[in-house]
Design an enzyme around this catalytic site. Structure first.
Site, PDB file in Angstrom:
ATOM      1  N   CYS A  65       0.852  -1.196   0.000  1.00  0.00           N
ATOM      2  CA  CYS A  65       0.000   0.000   0.000  1.00  0.00           C
ATOM      3  C   CYS A  65       0.892   1.252   0.000  1.00  0.00           C
ATOM      4  O   CYS A  65       1.818   1.345   0.807  1.00  0.00           O
ATOM      5  CB  CYS A  65      -0.885  -0.009   1.239  1.00  0.00           C
ATOM      6  SG  CYS A  65      -1.910   1.463   1.392  1.00  0.00           S
ATOM      7  N   CYS A  68       0.367   3.086   3.643  1.00  0.00           N
ATOM      8  CA  CYS A  68       0.782   2.531   4.943  1.00  0.00           C
ATOM      9  C   CYS A  68       1.788   1.391   4.820  1.00  0.00           C
ATOM     10  O   CYS A  68       2.175   0.799   5.824  1.00  0.00           O
ATOM     11  CB  CYS A  68      -0.444   2.076   5.734  1.00  0.00           C
ATOM     12  SG  CYS A  68      -1.226   0.607   5.039  1.00  0.00           S
ATOM     13  N   CYS A 114      -7.491  -0.753   1.147  1.00  0.00           N
ATOM     14  CA  CYS A 114      -6.519  -1.312   2.074  1.00  0.00           C
ATOM     15  C   CYS A 114      -7.232  -1.494   3.417  1.00  0.00           C
ATOM     16  O   CYS A 114      -7.859  -0.563   3.924  1.00  0.00           O
ATOM     17  CB  CYS A 114      -5.346  -0.363   2.213  1.00  0.00           C
ATOM     18  SG  CYS A 114      -4.212  -0.832   3.519  1.00  0.00           S
ATOM     19  N   CYS A 117      -5.496   0.941   6.282  1.00  0.00           N
ATOM     20  CA  CYS A 117      -5.613   2.407   6.331  1.00  0.00           C
ATOM     21  C   CYS A 117      -6.819   2.934   5.565  1.00  0.00           C
ATOM     22  O   CYS A 117      -6.991   4.149   5.468  1.00  0.00           O
ATOM     23  CB  CYS A 117      -4.334   3.051   5.803  1.00  0.00           C
ATOM     24  SG  CYS A 117      -4.184   2.955   4.010  1.00  0.00           S
ATOM     25  N   CYS A 137      -8.753  -5.191  -9.880  1.00  0.00           N
ATOM     26  CA  CYS A 137      -8.317  -4.185 -10.844  1.00  0.00           C
ATOM     27  C   CYS A 137      -7.857  -2.973 -10.027  1.00  0.00           C
ATOM     28  O   CYS A 137      -8.670  -2.283  -9.428  1.00  0.00           O
ATOM     29  CB  CYS A 137      -9.520  -3.860 -11.718  1.00  0.00           C
ATOM     30  SG  CYS A 137      -9.185  -2.711 -13.027  1.00  0.00           S
TER      31      CYS A 137
HETATM   32 ZN   LIG Z   1      -2.876   1.090   3.456  1.00  0.00          ZN
END
Ligand SMILES: [Zn+2]
Length: 156
Positions: A65, A68, A114, A117, A137
């Protein structure tokens, strides 16, 4: 392995518990991210197809990510979908991703975020390759490729 049934279950009944949570203010995210990363991950934007840096990269490694640094996907589950966005068939762990029913633009889709976060990543569709049948996607701007594995191999 997650299938479309699991995805629908998560989006209706609630998501798996993440290993940790990262929460920041809008001002903190703005400071940390580029304008484009902020627009996509914090304001649910979408990059233009075929524009993303990770679109045609198939190097070994983990996709983390951008907000984070939590691992989300890895190169072994990436595939060429022809859509113009990086595509995967599974998350790296079942609790890495959060699912949300998205009814914007007159369509019902499943948004993926995510789970650590709440950064917007993209959408998941039930038209991926067997055996999972899933196609995640994902915007390139939402992730960074951690190719430590490959660097390590080169050291030998
Ligand atoms: Zn994240």
């Amino acid at each position: 392995m997650l299938t479309w049934k699991d995805i629908i279950k998560y989006s209706v009944n609630g998501n798996p518990t993440p290993n940790r949570r990262v929460e920041k203010t809008e001002a903190e995210w703005r400071q940390q991210l580029t304008l484009e990363q902020y627009r996509i991950t914090r304001q649910k934007g979408t990059e233009r197809p075929h524009s993303g840096a990770l679109c045609s990269i198939y190097d070994e490694g983990q996709y983390n990510c951008i907000c984070c640094d939590t691992p989300l996907f890895d190169s072994t589950i990436k595939f060429e979908s022809g859509s113009g966005w990086p595509s995967f068939t599974q998350p790296i762990t079942p609790n890495a991703i959060k699912y949300h029913k998205d009814s914007s633009f007159g369509m019902v889709r499943v948004e993926v975020m995510c789970n650590t976060c709440d950064g917007h990543l993209g959408h998941v569709f039930p038209d991926g390759p067997a055996p999972s049948g899933l196609r995640y996607c994902i915007n390139s701007e939402s992730m960074q490729l951690d190719s430590k594995i490959e660097e390590h191999n080169n050291d030998k």
